[in-house]
Scaffold this motif. Structure first.
Motif, PDB file in Angstrom:
ATOM      1  N   GLU A 193      10.367 -21.916 -11.971  1.00 41.44           N
ATOM      2  CA  GLU A 193      10.598 -22.848 -10.868  1.00 41.44           C
ATOM      3  C   GLU A 193       9.965 -24.205 -11.164  1.00 41.44           C
ATOM      4  O   GLU A 193      10.493 -25.251 -10.771  1.00 41.44           O
ATOM      5  CB  GLU A 193      10.032 -22.279  -9.567  1.00 41.44           C
ATOM      6  CG  GLU A 193      10.340 -23.127  -8.339  1.00 41.44           C
ATOM      7  CD  GLU A 193       9.877 -22.479  -7.046  1.00 41.44           C
ATOM      8  OE1 GLU A 193      10.319 -22.928  -5.979  1.00 41.44           O
ATOM      9  OE2 GLU A 193       9.075 -21.518  -7.109  1.00 41.44           O
ATOM     10  N   HIS A 223      19.008 -20.815  -5.743  1.00 43.80           N
ATOM     11  CA  HIS A 223      19.249 -20.146  -7.025  1.00 43.80           C
ATOM     12  C   HIS A 223      18.181 -19.091  -7.316  1.00 43.80           C
ATOM     13  O   HIS A 223      18.432 -18.138  -8.064  1.00 43.80           O
ATOM     14  CB  HIS A 223      19.267 -21.169  -8.164  1.00 43.80           C
ATOM     15  CG  HIS A 223      20.390 -22.155  -8.072  1.00 43.80           C
ATOM     16  ND1 HIS A 223      21.707 -21.806  -8.251  1.00 43.80           N
ATOM     17  CD2 HIS A 223      20.385 -23.487  -7.807  1.00 43.80           C
ATOM     18  CE1 HIS A 223      22.475 -22.871  -8.111  1.00 43.80           C
ATOM     19  NE2 HIS A 223      21.699 -23.904  -7.837  1.00 43.80           N
ATOM     20  N   LEU A 224      16.992 -19.270  -6.740  1.00 43.97           N
ATOM     21  CA  LEU A 224      15.889 -18.353  -7.020  1.00 43.97           C
ATOM     22  C   LEU A 224      15.876 -17.138  -6.097  1.00 43.97           C
ATOM     23  O   LEU A 224      15.112 -16.198  -6.333  1.00 43.97           O
ATOM     24  CB  LEU A 224      14.551 -19.089  -6.903  1.00 43.97           C
ATOM     25  CG  LEU A 224      14.328 -20.248  -7.884  1.00 43.97           C
ATOM     26  CD1 LEU A 224      12.954 -20.861  -7.659  1.00 43.97           C
ATOM     27  CD2 LEU A 224      14.473 -19.774  -9.322  1.00 43.97           C
ATOM     28  N   ARG A 275      13.678 -13.631  -6.505  1.00 50.55           N
ATOM     29  CA  ARG A 275      12.610 -13.243  -5.577  1.00 50.55           C
ATOM     30  C   ARG A 275      12.888 -11.854  -4.990  1.00 50.55           C
ATOM     31  O   ARG A 275      11.974 -11.029  -4.847  1.00 50.55           O
ATOM     32  CB  ARG A 275      12.491 -14.272  -4.453  1.00 50.55           C
ATOM     33  CG  ARG A 275      12.096 -15.665  -4.914  1.00 50.55           C
ATOM     34  CD  ARG A 275      11.762 -16.557  -3.720  1.00 50.55           C
ATOM     35  NE  ARG A 275      11.764 -17.959  -4.078  1.00 50.55           N
ATOM     36  CZ  ARG A 275      10.804 -18.571  -4.755  1.00 50.55           C
ATOM     37  NH1 ARG A 275       9.751 -17.889  -5.162  1.00 50.55           N
ATOM     38  NH2 ARG A 275      10.886 -19.861  -5.030  1.00 50.55           N
ATOM     39  N   LEU A 292       8.435 -16.234 -12.878  1.00 49.76           N
ATOM     40  CA  LEU A 292       9.261 -16.894 -11.871  1.00 49.76           C
ATOM     41  C   LEU A 292       8.645 -18.225 -11.444  1.00 49.76           C
ATOM     42  O   LEU A 292       9.346 -19.238 -11.305  1.00 49.76           O
ATOM     43  CB  LEU A 292       9.434 -15.973 -10.664  1.00 49.76           C
ATOM     44  CG  LEU A 292      10.212 -16.526  -9.464  1.00 49.76           C
ATOM     45  CD1 LEU A 292      11.589 -17.028  -9.886  1.00 49.76           C
ATOM     46  CD2 LEU A 292      10.340 -15.456  -8.381  1.00 49.76           C
ATOM     47  N   ALA A 293       7.329 -18.243 -11.254  1.00 53.37           N
ATOM     48  CA  ALA A 293       6.652 -19.476 -10.840  1.00 53.37           C
ATOM     49  C   ALA A 293       6.785 -20.563 -11.905  1.00 53.37           C
ATOM     50  O   ALA A 293       7.038 -21.736 -11.591  1.00 53.37           O
ATOM     51  CB  ALA A 293       5.179 -19.189 -10.556  1.00 53.37           C
ATOM     52  N   ASN A 319      17.067 -23.785 -11.224  1.00 54.75           N
ATOM     53  CA  ASN A 319      15.760 -23.118 -11.196  1.00 54.75           C
ATOM     54  C   ASN A 319      15.004 -23.427  -9.907  1.00 54.75           C
ATOM     55  O   ASN A 319      13.778 -23.286  -9.846  1.00 54.75           O
ATOM     56  CB  ASN A 319      14.917 -23.547 -12.401  1.00 54.75           C
ATOM     57  CG  ASN A 319      14.570 -25.024 -12.369  1.00 54.75           C
ATOM     58  OD1 ASN A 319      15.449 -25.857 -12.122  1.00 54.75           O
ATOM     59  ND2 ASN A 319      13.313 -25.364 -12.612  1.00 54.75           N
ATOM     60  N   THR A 320      15.721 -23.850  -8.879  1.00 48.11           N
ATOM     61  CA  THR A 320      15.085 -24.175  -7.600  1.00 48.11           C
ATOM     62  C   THR A 320      15.954 -23.678  -6.449  1.00 48.11           C
ATOM     63  O   THR A 320      17.105 -23.274  -6.642  1.00 48.11           O
ATOM     64  CB  THR A 320      14.897 -25.700  -7.442  1.00 48.11           C
ATOM     65  OG1 THR A 320      16.194 -26.331  -7.508  1.00 48.11           O
ATOM     66  CG2 THR A 320      14.003 -26.271  -8.527  1.00 48.11           C
TER      67      THR A 320
END
Length: 247
Positions: free
Chosen positions: A209, A127-128, A132, A205-206, A123-124
């Motif tokens: 993360e 991978h994101l 995005r 998404l935020a 989740n960081t």
């Protein structure tokens, strides 16, 4: 003597070259017919409950009836269309209860996938990147006023979340419902501003993360359950049908 060039930095895991070449998978006329039907449903060109006549659809798509027939057969197996005796093939009706049932399944699958992704550290960082990129695509489609474009990006965003979970069974189960999700996402854009849909995904998404599994669960439930229950899908379909009948 000139200095030797520095060795290139090691590739990130997501940037490493594949172990072997992967052959391209060309799309068949059946694939294209399926995409056209889903796009038409998400954009409201064909509404839930509408009859789909094989010959008419083939003519509109500029293909023979064979790929259209196969596309409809596959979509029937996925619950997108229904074939009723003496009534023919119709786009499956969308009721608020049906949407609620799909939402329950989505929340269960996606909450599990996101929790697994956090546990595995997916989740960081890199991978994101796909998430995005999908949000940016969704925003571009919203700016164009393209309901199918928003719906497709919405579907891809949640598919990526399930993929990050790393459980192939969860992903396979989610995929069996994916095209139904796309149609519902498209209909939802007629019930709330598209840019609001984009912002919901930015917020999710935020939180993803951030890695707080409890907060992720609450935010996902807000995004999927509460937001969708605020949309009256039956009223949207009825209004779209009434507007079409006046033309």
């Amino acid at each position: 003597m000139p200095a030797r060039p520095k060795s290139p930095a090691p590739l990130l895991e997501a940037e490493k070259a594949p172990a072997d070449w992967q052959p391209l998978q060309p799309k068949t006329l059946v694939d294209l017919a399926i995409e056209a039907i889903i796009a038409g449903a998400a954009a409201g060109l064909v509404l839930p409950g509408d009859r789909i006549v094989e010959a008419d659809l083939a003519r509109k798509l500029g293909v023979s009836r064979v790929p259209v027939r196969e596309a409809l057969r596959l979509l029937e197996s996925q619950g997108i269309v229904v074939n009723e005796p003496y009534k023919g093939i119709r786009l499956r009706p969308v009721t608020n209860q049906r949407v609620d049932d799909l939402i329950d399944a989505r929340v269960a699958l996606e909450a599990s996938a996101m929790a697994r992704a956090v546990s595995a550290g997916r989740n960081t960082g890199s991978h994101l990147a796909p998430l995005r990129a999908t949000v940016r695509q969704m925003e571009a489609m919203a700016a164009r006023g393209d309901p199918y474009g928003v719906a497709t990006a919405d579907t891809e965003f949640h598919r990526t979340l399930c993929r990050l979970g790393g459980n192939s069974v969860t992903l396979d189960l989610w995929e069996t419902l994916a095209r139904q999700f796309t149609i519902i996402f498209g209909l939802a854009t007629f019930g709330k501003p598209m840019l609001d849909v984009v912002q919901e995904h930015r917020d999710l998404l935020a939180v993803f993360e951030g890695g707080d599994v409890a907060l992720i669960g609450r935010t996902l439930d807000e995004h999927i359950t509460v937001m969708n229950q605020a949309v009256d899908y039956e009223a949207i379909v009825a209004a779209r049908r009434a507007a079409r009948d006046k033309q």
